[in-house]
Design a protein around this motif. Structure first.
Motif, PDB file in Angstrom:
ATOM      1  N   THR A  33       0.843  -1.192   0.000  1.00  0.00           N
ATOM      2  CA  THR A  33       0.000   0.000   0.000  1.00  0.00           C
ATOM      3  C   THR A  33       0.877   1.240   0.000  1.00  0.00           C
ATOM      4  O   THR A  33       1.833   1.333   0.770  1.00  0.00           O
ATOM      5  CB  THR A  33      -0.910   0.002   1.245  1.00  0.00           C
ATOM      6  N   ARG A  34       0.573   2.180  -0.881  1.00  0.00           N
ATOM      7  CA  ARG A  34       1.330   3.436  -0.942  1.00  0.00           C
ATOM      8  C   ARG A  34       0.478   4.499  -1.625  1.00  0.00           C
ATOM      9  O   ARG A  34      -0.529   4.191  -2.245  1.00  0.00           O
ATOM     10  CB  ARG A  34       2.661   3.256  -1.645  1.00  0.00           C
ATOM     11  N   LEU A  35       0.879   5.725  -1.530  1.00  0.00           N
ATOM     12  CA  LEU A  35       0.152   6.833  -2.139  1.00  0.00           C
ATOM     13  C   LEU A  35       0.450   6.865  -3.632  1.00  0.00           C
ATOM     14  O   LEU A  35       1.605   6.914  -4.042  1.00  0.00           O
ATOM     15  CB  LEU A  35       0.563   8.152  -1.480  1.00  0.00           C
ATOM     16  N   ASP A  36      -0.594   6.856  -4.458  1.00  0.00           N
ATOM     17  CA  ASP A  36      -0.450   6.879  -5.911  1.00  0.00           C
ATOM     18  C   ASP A  36      -0.525   8.307  -6.443  1.00  0.00           C
ATOM     19  O   ASP A  36       0.344   8.739  -7.179  1.00  0.00           O
ATOM     20  CB  ASP A  36      -1.544   6.022  -6.558  1.00  0.00           C
ATOM     21  N   HIS A  37      -1.596   9.033  -6.093  1.00  0.00           N
ATOM     22  CA  HIS A  37      -1.756  10.394  -6.581  1.00  0.00           C
ATOM     23  C   HIS A  37      -2.660  11.191  -5.657  1.00  0.00           C
ATOM     24  O   HIS A  37      -3.425  10.632  -4.893  1.00  0.00           O
ATOM     25  CB  HIS A  37      -2.319  10.417  -8.008  1.00  0.00           C
ATOM     26  N   VAL A  38      -2.540  12.507  -5.775  1.00  0.00           N
ATOM     27  CA  VAL A  38      -3.413  13.455  -5.098  1.00  0.00           C
ATOM     28  C   VAL A  38      -3.944  14.377  -6.187  1.00  0.00           C
ATOM     29  O   VAL A  38      -3.182  14.824  -7.054  1.00  0.00           O
ATOM     30  CB  VAL A  38      -2.645  14.284  -4.030  1.00  0.00           C
ATOM     31  N   VAL A  39      -5.245  14.652  -6.162  1.00  0.00           N
ATOM     32  CA  VAL A  39      -5.846  15.566  -7.128  1.00  0.00           C
ATOM     33  C   VAL A  39      -6.008  16.925  -6.456  1.00  0.00           C
ATOM     34  O   VAL A  39      -6.647  17.029  -5.411  1.00  0.00           O
ATOM     35  CB  VAL A  39      -7.216  15.053  -7.632  1.00  0.00           C
ATOM     36  N   LEU A  40      -5.434  17.951  -7.062  1.00  0.00           N
ATOM     37  CA  LEU A  40      -5.563  19.318  -6.571  1.00  0.00           C
ATOM     38  C   LEU A  40      -6.452  20.089  -7.535  1.00  0.00           C
ATOM     39  O   LEU A  40      -6.286  20.003  -8.755  1.00  0.00           O
ATOM     40  CB  LEU A  40      -4.201  20.000  -6.498  1.00  0.00           C
ATOM     41  N   TRP A  41      -7.396  20.847  -7.002  1.00  0.00           N
ATOM     42  CA  TRP A  41      -8.219  21.727  -7.821  1.00  0.00           C
ATOM     43  C   TRP A  41      -7.443  23.000  -8.082  1.00  0.00           C
ATOM     44  O   TRP A  41      -6.912  23.607  -7.154  1.00  0.00           O
ATOM     45  CB  TRP A  41      -9.534  22.062  -7.107  1.00  0.00           C
ATOM     46  N   VAL A  93      -6.785  14.934 -22.878  1.00  0.00           N
ATOM     47  CA  VAL A  93      -6.940  14.469 -21.498  1.00  0.00           C
ATOM     48  C   VAL A  93      -7.585  15.572 -20.672  1.00  0.00           C
ATOM     49  O   VAL A  93      -7.522  16.752 -21.042  1.00  0.00           O
ATOM     50  CB  VAL A  93      -5.594  14.020 -20.859  1.00  0.00           C
ATOM     51  N   ALA A  94      -8.210  15.198 -19.578  1.00  0.00           N
ATOM     52  CA  ALA A  94      -8.978  16.144 -18.762  1.00  0.00           C
ATOM     53  C   ALA A  94      -8.111  17.089 -17.929  1.00  0.00           C
ATOM     54  O   ALA A  94      -8.566  18.169 -17.559  1.00  0.00           O
ATOM     55  CB  ALA A  94      -9.931  15.383 -17.842  1.00  0.00           C
ATOM     56  N   PHE A  95      -6.880  16.690 -17.613  1.00  0.00           N
ATOM     57  CA  PHE A  95      -6.011  17.524 -16.782  1.00  0.00           C
ATOM     58  C   PHE A  95      -4.571  17.051 -16.920  1.00  0.00           C
ATOM     59  O   PHE A  95      -4.317  15.881 -17.216  1.00  0.00           O
ATOM     60  CB  PHE A  95      -6.433  17.485 -15.305  1.00  0.00           C
ATOM     61  N   PRO A  96      -3.607  17.926 -16.681  1.00  0.00           N
ATOM     62  CA  PRO A  96      -2.201  17.536 -16.635  1.00  0.00           C
ATOM     63  C   PRO A  96      -1.819  17.118 -15.214  1.00  0.00           C
ATOM     64  O   PRO A  96      -2.613  17.267 -14.275  1.00  0.00           O
ATOM     65  CB  PRO A  96      -1.475  18.808 -17.044  1.00  0.00           C
ATOM     66  N   SER A  97      -0.604  16.632 -15.076  1.00  0.00           N
ATOM     67  CA  SER A  97      -0.094  16.206 -13.777  1.00  0.00           C
ATOM     68  C   SER A  97       1.360  16.630 -13.647  1.00  0.00           C
ATOM     69  O   SER A  97       1.979  17.058 -14.617  1.00  0.00           O
ATOM     70  CB  SER A  97      -0.187  14.672 -13.650  1.00  0.00           C
ATOM     71  N   VAL A  98       1.900  16.482 -12.436  1.00  0.00           N
ATOM     72  CA  VAL A  98       3.338  16.620 -12.194  1.00  0.00           C
ATOM     73  C   VAL A  98       3.787  15.429 -11.368  1.00  0.00           C
ATOM     74  O   VAL A  98       3.046  14.919 -10.526  1.00  0.00           O
ATOM     75  CB  VAL A  98       3.703  17.956 -11.493  1.00  0.00           C
ATOM     76  N   ARG A  99       4.992  14.961 -11.646  1.00  0.00           N
ATOM     77  CA  ARG A  99       5.519  13.774 -10.969  1.00  0.00           C
ATOM     78  C   ARG A  99       6.287  14.168  -9.718  1.00  0.00           C
ATOM     79  O   ARG A  99       7.223  14.966  -9.772  1.00  0.00           O
ATOM     80  CB  ARG A  99       6.413  12.984 -11.915  1.00  0.00           C
ATOM     81  N   VAL A 100       5.881  13.592  -8.571  1.00  0.00           N
ATOM     82  CA  VAL A 100       6.568  13.798  -7.301  1.00  0.00           C
ATOM     83  C   VAL A 100       7.772  12.858  -7.211  1.00  0.00           C
ATOM     84  O   VAL A 100       8.860  13.244  -6.819  1.00  0.00           O
ATOM     85  CB  VAL A 100       5.609  13.563  -6.109  1.00  0.00           C
ATOM     86  N   ASN A 101       7.554  11.587  -7.565  1.00  0.00           N
ATOM     87  CA  ASN A 101       8.610  10.577  -7.620  1.00  0.00           C
ATOM     88  C   ASN A 101       8.146   9.473  -8.558  1.00  0.00           C
ATOM     89  O   ASN A 101       7.101   9.614  -9.204  1.00  0.00           O
ATOM     90  CB  ASN A 101       8.976  10.048  -6.221  1.00  0.00           C
ATOM     91  N   GLU A 102       8.881   8.384  -8.627  1.00  0.00           N
ATOM     92  CA  GLU A 102       8.535   7.323  -9.574  1.00  0.00           C
ATOM     93  C   GLU A 102       7.189   6.666  -9.281  1.00  0.00           C
ATOM     94  O   GLU A 102       6.620   6.017 -10.145  1.00  0.00           O
ATOM     95  CB  GLU A 102       9.642   6.259  -9.639  1.00  0.00           C
ATOM     96  N   GLU A 103       6.644   6.870  -8.089  1.00  0.00           N
ATOM     97  CA  GLU A 103       5.391   6.218  -7.710  1.00  0.00           C
ATOM     98  C   GLU A 103       4.231   7.168  -7.456  1.00  0.00           C
ATOM     99  O   GLU A 103       3.114   6.726  -7.287  1.00  0.00           O
ATOM    100  CB  GLU A 103       5.602   5.386  -6.439  1.00  0.00           C
ATOM    101  N   THR A 104       4.469   8.477  -7.406  1.00  0.00           N
ATOM    102  CA  THR A 104       3.426   9.411  -6.967  1.00  0.00           C
ATOM    103  C   THR A 104       3.360  10.636  -7.878  1.00  0.00           C
ATOM    104  O   THR A 104       4.396  11.203  -8.222  1.00  0.00           O
ATOM    105  CB  THR A 104       3.685   9.865  -5.516  1.00  0.00           C
ATOM    106  N   ILE A 105       2.123  11.038  -8.227  1.00  0.00           N
ATOM    107  CA  ILE A 105       1.915  12.240  -9.023  1.00  0.00           C
ATOM    108  C   ILE A 105       0.868  13.124  -8.359  1.00  0.00           C
ATOM    109  O   ILE A 105       0.082  12.665  -7.527  1.00  0.00           O
ATOM    110  CB  ILE A 105       1.488  11.920 -10.472  1.00  0.00           C
ATOM    111  N   LEU A 106       0.878  14.400  -8.747  1.00  0.00           N
ATOM    112  CA  LEU A 106      -0.182  15.339  -8.394  1.00  0.00           C
ATOM    113  C   LEU A 106      -0.950  15.631  -9.674  1.00  0.00           C
ATOM    114  O   LEU A 106      -0.369  16.074 -10.667  1.00  0.00           O
ATOM    115  CB  LEU A 106       0.396  16.651  -7.856  1.00  0.00           C
TER     116      LEU A 106
END
Length: 143
Positions: free
Chosen positions: A6-14, A44-57
């Motif tokens: 179990t780990r954090l995959d992504h967080v969605v920010l408005w 795509v509906a929104f862009p993202s940024v990569r925090v690390n190899e396993e997690t994005i915002l």
């Protein structure tokens, strides 16, 4: 970590302007942009940024909040602020982040010591806001 832990995959920010938000996270925070061209092309509906190899915002436009229908009441609660998101960094990356934020005129808190987190007490930490008001904590632990 194993692929099945179990780990954090992504967080969605408005955010008000996803492309501007990507610029902030890329330039001031130092994160890698993902799917920006696809977003601007409407693929795509929104862009993202990569925090690390396993997690994005994910940087979702506020206009999507009304369409959050995955659960009863989800649209009414979408867009409500989270207290803060914490980024854990090595000491040199912590110092580099603080310097980049200062170069970009981002207001920051003072340095705190020994705040508790997922890996125990952090050596140093500070807080800052993104242009949409989302609060972040940056910290590092002694290794």
């Amino acid at each position: 970590m194993t692929r099945n832990s179990t780990r954090l995959d992504h967080v969605v920010l408005w955010v008000a302007d996803p492309v501007a938000a990507v610029g902030f996270y890329q330039k001031a925070v130092g994160l890698e942009p993902i799917r920006v061209a696809e977003f601007t092309e409407g693929k795509v509906a929104f862009p993202s940024v990569r925090v690390n190899e396993e997690t994005i915002l994910d940087l979702a436009p506020l206009t999507m909040a009304a369409r959050m229908q995955m659960l009863p009441g989800a649209a009414e609660s979408a867009g409500q602020p989270v207290n803060h998101i914490c980024l854990s960094l090595p000491a040199d990356a912590f110092d580099a982040l603080r310097a980049r934020l200062q170069e970009h005129g981002v207001a920051m808190s003072g340095i705190d010591h020994d705040l508790s987190g997922a890996r125990g007490n952090a050596t140093r930490s500070f807080y800052f806001r993104d242009p949409d008001g989302n609060v972040f904590e940056a910290r590092h632990y002694d290794e």
